[in-house]
Design a protein around this motif. Sequence first.
Motif, PDB file in Angstrom:
ATOM      1  N   ASP A 116       0.811  -1.225   0.000  1.00 53.93           N
ATOM      2  CA  ASP A 116       0.000   0.000   0.000  1.00 53.93           C
ATOM      3  C   ASP A 116       0.840   1.270   0.000  1.00 53.93           C
ATOM      4  O   ASP A 116       0.283   2.367   0.084  1.00 53.93           O
ATOM      5  CB  ASP A 116      -0.937   0.020   1.210  1.00 53.93           C
ATOM      6  N   SER A 206      -5.472 -16.851  16.503  1.00 56.94           N
ATOM      7  CA  SER A 206      -6.370 -16.592  17.603  1.00 56.94           C
ATOM      8  C   SER A 206      -6.565 -17.943  18.287  1.00 56.94           C
ATOM      9  O   SER A 206      -6.815 -18.944  17.613  1.00 56.94           O
ATOM     10  CB  SER A 206      -7.679 -16.090  16.997  1.00 56.94           C
ATOM     11  N   GLY A 245     -10.780 -13.113  10.278  1.00 57.24           N
ATOM     12  CA  GLY A 245     -10.010 -11.872  10.342  1.00 57.24           C
ATOM     13  C   GLY A 245     -10.284 -11.001   9.135  1.00 57.24           C
ATOM     14  O   GLY A 245     -10.562 -11.505   8.033  1.00 57.24           O
ATOM     15  N   ARG A 366      -4.556  -0.290  11.457  1.00 56.78           N
ATOM     16  CA  ARG A 366      -3.852  -0.093  10.198  1.00 56.78           C
ATOM     17  C   ARG A 366      -4.895   0.174   9.099  1.00 56.78           C
ATOM     18  O   ARG A 366      -5.747  -0.690   8.827  1.00 56.78           O
ATOM     19  CB  ARG A 366      -3.060  -1.373   9.906  1.00 56.78           C
ATOM     20  N   ALA A 415      -6.486 -15.330   8.917  1.00 58.50           N
ATOM     21  CA  ALA A 415      -5.864 -14.041   8.584  1.00 58.50           C
ATOM     22  C   ALA A 415      -5.733 -13.275   9.891  1.00 58.50           C
ATOM     23  O   ALA A 415      -6.233 -12.158  10.041  1.00 58.50           O
ATOM     24  CB  ALA A 415      -6.742 -13.290   7.587  1.00 58.50           C
ATOM     25  N   PHE A 418       0.286 -11.302  13.094  1.00 61.09           N
ATOM     26  CA  PHE A 418       1.664 -11.669  13.442  1.00 61.09           C
ATOM     27  C   PHE A 418       2.046 -11.092  14.798  1.00 61.09           C
ATOM     28  O   PHE A 418       1.481 -10.084  15.223  1.00 61.09           O
ATOM     29  CB  PHE A 418       2.630 -11.098  12.383  1.00 61.09           C
ATOM     30  N   GLU A 534      -3.204  -4.268  21.709  1.00 59.51           N
ATOM     31  CA  GLU A 534      -4.478  -4.956  21.950  1.00 59.51           C
ATOM     32  C   GLU A 534      -5.204  -4.377  23.167  1.00 59.51           C
ATOM     33  O   GLU A 534      -5.909  -5.091  23.881  1.00 59.51           O
ATOM     34  CB  GLU A 534      -4.278  -6.477  22.102  1.00 59.51           C
TER      35      GLU A 534
HETATM   36  P1  NDP Z   1      -3.947  -8.073  11.564  1.00 63.31           P
HETATM   37  O1  NDP Z   1      -3.309  -8.331  12.876  1.00 63.31           O
HETATM   38  O2  NDP Z   1      -3.976  -6.706  11.049  1.00 63.31           O
HETATM   39  O3  NDP Z   1      -5.447  -8.612  11.554  1.00 63.31           O
HETATM   40  C1  NDP Z   1      -5.853  -9.757  12.240  1.00 63.31           C
HETATM   41  C2  NDP Z   1      -7.343  -9.889  12.074  1.00 63.31           C
HETATM   42  O4  NDP Z   1      -7.785 -11.074  12.711  1.00 63.31           O
HETATM   43  C3  NDP Z   1      -8.120  -8.746  12.705  1.00 63.31           C
HETATM   44  O5  NDP Z   1      -9.157  -8.389  11.839  1.00 63.31           O
HETATM   45  C4  NDP Z   1      -8.660  -9.373  13.986  1.00 63.31           C
HETATM   46  O6  NDP Z   1      -9.804  -8.756  14.504  1.00 63.31           O
HETATM   47  C5  NDP Z   1      -8.961 -10.746  13.449  1.00 63.31           C
HETATM   48  N1  NDP Z   1      -9.201 -11.772  14.465  1.00 63.31           N
HETATM   49  C6  NDP Z   1      -8.358 -12.217  15.417  1.00 63.31           C
HETATM   50  N2  NDP Z   1      -8.952 -13.169  16.140  1.00 63.31           N
HETATM   51  C7  NDP Z   1     -10.196 -13.332  15.643  1.00 63.31           C
HETATM   52  C8  NDP Z   1     -11.278 -14.168  15.970  1.00 63.31           C
HETATM   53  N3  NDP Z   1     -11.218 -15.037  16.975  1.00 63.31           N
HETATM   54  N4  NDP Z   1     -12.399 -14.087  15.227  1.00 63.31           N
HETATM   55  C9  NDP Z   1     -12.477 -13.219  14.200  1.00 63.31           C
HETATM   56  N5  NDP Z   1     -11.489 -12.390  13.851  1.00 63.31           N
HETATM   57  C10 NDP Z   1     -10.356 -12.456  14.571  1.00 63.31           C
HETATM   58  O7  NDP Z   1      -3.212  -9.084  10.536  1.00 63.31           O
HETATM   59  P2  NDP Z   1      -2.982  -8.951   8.950  1.00 63.31           P
HETATM   60  O8  NDP Z   1      -2.243 -10.160   8.542  1.00 63.31           O
HETATM   61  O9  NDP Z   1      -4.236  -8.651   8.237  1.00 63.31           O
HETATM   62  O10 NDP Z   1      -2.063  -7.684   8.785  1.00 63.31           O
HETATM   63  C11 NDP Z   1      -0.863  -7.537   9.537  1.00 63.31           C
HETATM   64  C12 NDP Z   1      -0.095  -6.331   9.046  1.00 63.31           C
HETATM   65  O11 NDP Z   1       0.685  -6.693   7.914  1.00 63.31           O
HETATM   66  C13 NDP Z   1      -0.907  -5.159   8.554  1.00 63.31           C
HETATM   67  O12 NDP Z   1      -1.398  -4.364   9.566  1.00 63.31           O
HETATM   68  C14 NDP Z   1       0.102  -4.426   7.710  1.00 63.31           C
HETATM   69  O13 NDP Z   1       0.967  -3.673   8.484  1.00 63.31           O
HETATM   70  C15 NDP Z   1       0.839  -5.582   7.059  1.00 63.31           C
HETATM   71  N6  NDP Z   1       0.219  -5.844   5.739  1.00 63.31           N
HETATM   72  C16 NDP Z   1       0.394  -4.900   4.765  1.00 63.31           C
HETATM   73  C17 NDP Z   1      -0.200  -5.048   3.554  1.00 63.31           C
HETATM   74  C18 NDP Z   1      -0.069  -3.991   2.528  1.00 63.31           C
HETATM   75  O14 NDP Z   1       0.850  -3.198   2.486  1.00 63.31           O
HETATM   76  N7  NDP Z   1      -1.055  -3.933   1.685  1.00 63.31           N
HETATM   77  C19 NDP Z   1      -1.016  -6.223   3.231  1.00 63.31           C
HETATM   78  C20 NDP Z   1      -1.128  -7.159   4.321  1.00 63.31           C
HETATM   79  C21 NDP Z   1      -0.533  -6.960   5.534  1.00 63.31           C
HETATM   80  P3  NDP Z   1      -9.705  -7.471  15.470  1.00 63.31           P
HETATM   81  O15 NDP Z   1      -9.452  -6.310  14.561  1.00 63.31           O
HETATM   82  O16 NDP Z   1     -10.979  -7.413  16.173  1.00 63.31           O
HETATM   83  O17 NDP Z   1      -8.552  -7.702  16.406  1.00 63.31           O
END
Ligand code: NDP
Length: 574
Positions: A116, A206, A245, A366, A415, A418, A534
């Motif tokens: 992005d 999770s 996610g 993010r 999804a 990390f 968190e």
């Molecule tokens: P994130 O940590 O951003 O997202 C994890 C997701 O899992 C959240 O939506 C979270 O919900 C959800 N989740 C966790 N537990 C549960 C559950 N039990 N039930 C339902 N949902 C759950 O991980 P990503 O891999 O998406 O992204 C990590 C980072 O990597 C990004 O923030 C970014 O910095 C980078 N990235 C960059 C990209 C780019 O440049 N385009 C593309 C992809 C990643 P909740 O929000 O409620 O915690």
Amino acid sequence: MASPKRPQHFYDQVKDKFREERDLRLDYRPPGTDQFTSDFSGDLAKYAVDPYAKDVPSRETISDEVEVLFIGGGFSALLTSARLRERGIESVRIVERGSDVGGTWYWNRYPGAACDVVSYDYLPLLDELNYVPVNHYSRGPEIFNHCQAIARKYNLYDLAVFNTTVTETRWEESDQLWHIKTDRGDEMRAQFVICANGTLAKPKLSAIAGMESFAGHSFHTSRWDYDYTGQNLEHLKNKVVGIVGTGASAVQIVPELAKVAKEVFVFQRTPSSIDVRDDWPTDPNWARKLEPGWQNKRRSKVLAAVENSLEKRAAKGASSPEEKLKKQENANIDYMMRIHKRIDEIVDDPVTADSLKPWYMFMCKRPCFHNEYLPSFNLSNVHLVDTHGQGITKITPKGPIFEGEDYELDLLIYATGFEVQQTGIYNDIVGAEGVNLQDKYADGIRTLLGIHTAGFPNLFIMGGYQASFQFNLTEMLQTQGDHIAACIDYVRANGHHTLDVSDEAEEWWVQEVIEHRGKTSRSEECTPGYYNFEGNEQRRQDGNYNGGFRQYFEHQGLVREKMQKNFRLAPRKT
Ligand code: NDP
């Protein structure tokens, strides 16, 4: 952000709703990161397996000595190695868990992966490689190729060791070298070690009850199983797929699944904010006219623009801090309302549209940018399962359960993100006098610039806490790489063997970090996510340096101007 345009009571009501939504989520979750696991042993071991390392070759164990050893082979290692090579340092080894360089871009090969940040800013060393990205935003494979091209250009493959995880990094006073043990039985030695293990490298899940019992196929987004899905997801035509996610990874993946899979269930706990993400091919006429040094000039301009706007804002200075804060918050809420409006305009079903609306300040999480994610929910095969902040808490052999409904899936994709900015993942780091880095940090992180930590001579940390944080991570990493290469060069050029930060310099930086952290309660008011630990309370020193990127960069230079004062420098003991 534009000036606020609604009556104050509107903004107050929205803030109340933000608070409600945050509290709802905090009430559901175990505190902080306890809800996640990244211990992929036992039944979870399959989630750590590298699907891209086919037929890992067997090899002899290694027991040799190099000058500089990198733990990790992503952009941190590549950028810094380039600078070391430019300074004539030959003996450089990358030790990497994956089977190639690339880091994030080695692991995250899921469909739709892209960056992005504008490609001309994100992809480093474009001048040096004489390369101009294909599009305004780069896709994953182009970035991965660029990493490989850097490794080739700087001969980093020669000494590199892949499919190898560093398990222990121990300073030995007897020979004044770092001794590095790996999961392949190696015992390497190095004068300098650089922790280049990445900011978001170790996948987490999770911890959902029953997840081990799921009878279908499952994997984490950073371990995409193309054998199962097919290279173009063609095997998913008759499959029911679920994804847990809705962060930045899921936002890129869902549109790709939506195009092919029979059914897609998106299990959402908190929606992301999704703004416009237009892309276009690089103009060949523009590319042709670029002169050597163009990328550096471009970066300086971007930085200067940020500084100018900060200065202009400061110059406005007539209003009180409270008024300024209110103005900023209101403008932020206006932005989020525009994000809501965009959802209403794109998503046909009003209930789904409402569920997709994020209720928190911009940058609490993010931000995401995508033109296809929201339209995916208009397709008849795509279903949003809005868990209203609760998340999925139970999985049976058939699939996730929510509100009594069983979602029967063939494939479940996690999804779930990390571990964030940890130093020494998979790896115990033990410094002089046998001190473990995690023990040293137990009372609070202590570093100089987020790079040096006292008692760990000749060890450098990249992408960890107490460094500046930049949306364009490579820009921050490049400054760290330049600084580290300059420090190593200084040690060599002046006949020293070791460099260890002085206690005074370390203390000064810890206080700098503390002083610039948390000037507002904004972070605590945010909905939980990895940007605010968190929702957990955090010691003020256990985060990033918030004094500004330009200031961080300048501090690096100032630290190097006084090497003798800031570091204990010593020749090799005989
Ligand atoms: P994130 O940590 O951003 O997202 C994890 C997701 O899992 C959240 O939506 C979270 O919900 C959800 N989740 C966790 N537990 C549960 C559950 N039990 N039930 C339902 N949902 C759950 O991980 P990503 O891999 O998406 O992204 C990590 C980072 O990597 C990004 O923030 C970014 O910095 C980078 N990235 C960059 C990209 C780019 O440049 N385009 C593309 C992809 C990643 P909740 O929000 O409620 O915690």
